[in-house]
Design a protein around this motif. Structure first.
Motif, PDB file in Angstrom:
ATOM      1  N   CYS A 164       0.832  -1.212   0.000  1.00 45.89           N
ATOM      2  CA  CYS A 164       0.000   0.000   0.000  1.00 45.89           C
ATOM      3  C   CYS A 164       0.864   1.259   0.000  1.00 45.89           C
ATOM      4  O   CYS A 164       0.507   2.268  -0.631  1.00 45.89           O
ATOM      5  CB  CYS A 164      -0.941  -0.007   1.199  1.00 45.89           C
ATOM      6  SG  CYS A 164      -2.276  -1.220   1.092  1.00 45.89           S
ATOM      7  N   PRO A 187      -5.477   1.546  -1.827  1.00 42.11           N
ATOM      8  CA  PRO A 187      -5.986   0.791  -2.978  1.00 42.11           C
ATOM      9  C   PRO A 187      -7.103   1.521  -3.727  1.00 42.11           C
ATOM     10  O   PRO A 187      -7.161   1.468  -4.960  1.00 42.11           O
ATOM     11  CB  PRO A 187      -6.504  -0.510  -2.334  1.00 42.11           C
ATOM     12  CG  PRO A 187      -5.808  -0.616  -1.031  1.00 42.11           C
ATOM     13  CD  PRO A 187      -5.628   0.788  -0.570  1.00 42.11           C
ATOM     14  N   ASP A 228      -7.060  -4.655  -5.477  1.00 43.98           N
ATOM     15  CA  ASP A 228      -7.231  -3.414  -4.711  1.00 43.98           C
ATOM     16  C   ASP A 228      -8.526  -3.433  -3.902  1.00 43.98           C
ATOM     17  O   ASP A 228      -8.551  -3.016  -2.730  1.00 43.98           O
ATOM     18  CB  ASP A 228      -7.216  -2.211  -5.651  1.00 43.98           C
ATOM     19  CG  ASP A 228      -5.840  -1.917  -6.211  1.00 43.98           C
ATOM     20  OD1 ASP A 228      -4.865  -2.462  -5.665  1.00 43.98           O
ATOM     21  OD2 ASP A 228      -5.731  -1.153  -7.186  1.00 43.98           O
ATOM     22  N   SER A 236      -8.909  -3.284   0.279  1.00 45.68           N
ATOM     23  CA  SER A 236      -9.746  -2.290   0.947  1.00 45.68           C
ATOM     24  C   SER A 236     -10.869  -2.939   1.753  1.00 45.68           C
ATOM     25  O   SER A 236     -11.172  -2.508   2.879  1.00 45.68           O
ATOM     26  CB  SER A 236     -10.350  -1.332  -0.082  1.00 45.68           C
ATOM     27  OG  SER A 236      -9.386  -0.434  -0.566  1.00 45.68           O
TER      28      SER A 236
END
Length: 495
Positions: free
Chosen positions: A112, A435, A455, A459
């Motif tokens: 990240c 993300p 992504d 999240s």
């Protein structure tokens, strides 16, 4: 915190020579004249609401730092109270599940960080800007997104990052109050039986003292006086003292926990699933240093080397986390406490370690506090008459310190404070937003479905940890308190 992580005291030193006004002249440190506030409030923002370089978290390259200095700052930003709470986190996850989860958390957190740097570079190139901080990257990512609704609410993205930065940094400050009180309380209670033999098989009887919350109140006036120091160059001296005290303390802790490790066969490989959310909160609290990456990358002389330094440095940090977490849990087993310092034997050497690390945390408080102060105070001071600037500044500083102390008194359990701060704010900055920012930044230019799925998965997992971790920490807080079993009994540790 924070700023970032776990304890990102490094970035304050960067601001001393890196923060510039729109005319490229240095911003006066906070203890100089107050005329900068009104100027900054008018000139410090672009029409879109972004920073043009005069805001507290805006940076331009002035004189770059070397790769070694960058690595040292990165390591400094990740070592603090979160590290000392990881052995208890492993207990909450299990002897096998804990280290594996820490490794996975480290991989995801560093990934990240890389995503944030990549998005900031892309937006800088697209918008022809020299540098974007975390809040600006989110704001401009929303502003350049294909969605008109996101474009119209882009400024809220910057405000959201600022809110969670304030929440995270003040949360760190709450943790510091609890940490200092717990360690000082234990040192005083065992003072009458403190020995010079650190490895004797002797049971220690603690002398009851005042409640830990009264220790927090006793720290309050000293912390208030400390945060009145607004000169970054003076704070950098405190940073150096904090780093030295923490380094010496960690060396002593390591040399003790590697000795005579008990048989681990009775330790569970996987803990009860109900305690795993507490592990998540503590782990993400330790790894939440995503705010360090953009300022460090921008300050490097050769920033094309930054990815190697980021991944190499965070590999060292992850190994440090896993080693201390595993060794601490193996050494003390079920008796492990919220901070491993509370498990150290009752002799002058380890009592000194508790005091030394607490002193480092005390100095670090002012450095962590500087970040929310520089977000809140200029905003308020710019809206009052100039003659009241100093009074308002000191009043806000005093009020914020009192708030952190009051919250620490309300939640005097160190492990739950760490888990709560990690789950609520750190997970948002470290796992949920980066993300989503990558998707917003690159979606219109074409992204592979696998990248989008990856992504979204990160999240979603971060959001699940946010909800479940916060719920579990709050649930534990409302349970009736259990009398603590003090684990600094030498007979329990030395075989």
């Amino acid at each position: 915190m924070a700023t970032p992580n776990k304890d990102p005291i490094w970035n304050l030193e960067l601001k001393t020579d890196a923060t510039v006004t729109s005319s490229s002249s240095p911003v006066n440190p906070p203890d100089n004249t107050w005329k900068e506030y009104n100027n900054n409030s008018k000139e410090g923002s672009t029409p879109e609401g972004g920073s043009n370089g005069s805001g507290p978290s805006s940076y331009q390259k002035v004189k770059g730092i070397t790769w070694l200095q960058t690595l040292i700052h990165l390591l400094k930003g990740n070592i603090g109270t979160g590290l000392l709470g990881l052995p208890l986190a492993v207990k909450n996850a299990g002897l096998l599940m804990g280290p594996l989860s820490l490794l996975l958390m480290g991989i995801v957190a560093v990934h990240c960080m890389g995503m944030l740097v990549k998005c900031a570079h892309h937006l800088c190139h697209r918008l022809q800007k020299p540098f974007l901080d975390y809040g600006d990257a989110v704001m401009y990512g929303l502003k350049t997104s294909p969605s008109s609704w996101l474009q119209n609410h882009a400024l809220w993205g910057r405000h959201l990052i600022g809110f969670f930065l304030i929440l995270t940094q003040l949360g760190f400050c709450c943790v510091y109050f609890v940490f200092m009180a717990d360690n000082l309380k234990q040192v005083i209670e065992a003072a009458n039986t403190t020995t010079t033999n650190c490895y004797a098989n002797k049971t220690v009887t603690l002398t009851p003292s005042i409640d830990s919350r009264l220790y927090m109140l006793s720290f309050l006036p000293f912390v208030v006086l400390l945060v009145f120091v607004r000169n970054l160059r003076v704070l950098s001296i405190f940073s150096m003292l904090a780093n030295i005290s923490m380094f010496v303390s960690l060396v002593v802790i390591y040399q003790y926990i590697v000795r005579d490790i008990p048989d681990p066969q009775n330790l569970p490989l996987m803990a009860d699933w109900k305690t795993y959310p507490l592990f998540f909160g503590t782990a993400v609290f330790a790894f939440e240093s995503i705010g360090v990456v953009l300022p460090l990358e921008n300050k490097m002389k050769k920033n094309d080397h930054f990815p190697a330094i980021l991944y190499g440095g965070m590999t060292l940090v992850t190994l440090l986390y896993i080693s201390l977490a595993c060794l601490g849990y193996l050494k003390f087993g079920p008796a492990i406490q919220a901070s491993i310092t509370l498990n150290l034997p009752n002799c002058w050497l380890f009592q000194s370690v508790k005091l030394l690390y607490s002193l480092g945390i005390f100095f670090t408080y002012a450095l962590q506090f500087y970040v929310p102060a520089e977000i809140i105070i200029p905003f308020v001071v710019s809206r009052v008459p100039k003659k009241w600037n100093l009074v308002v500044d000191l009043s806000i500083r005093t009020s914020l310190v009192c708030v952190t102390c009051a919250l620490a008194i309300l939640v005097p359990r160190l492990d739950l404070v760490i888990a709560l701060v990690g789950s609520m704010s750190s997970s948002t900055l470290a796992l949920i937003i980066p993300p989503l920012l990558e998707i917003i930044t690159y979606y219109s230019e074409g992204m592979s479905p696998l990248t989008i799925i990856k992504d979204i998965l990160i999240s979603v997992l971060g959001f699940i940890g946010f909800v479940v971790g916060t719920y579990q920490a709050l649930y534990e807080l409302v349970q009736p308190p259990v009398s603590p079993t003090f684990a600094n009994l030498t007979s329990a540790f030395v075989q």
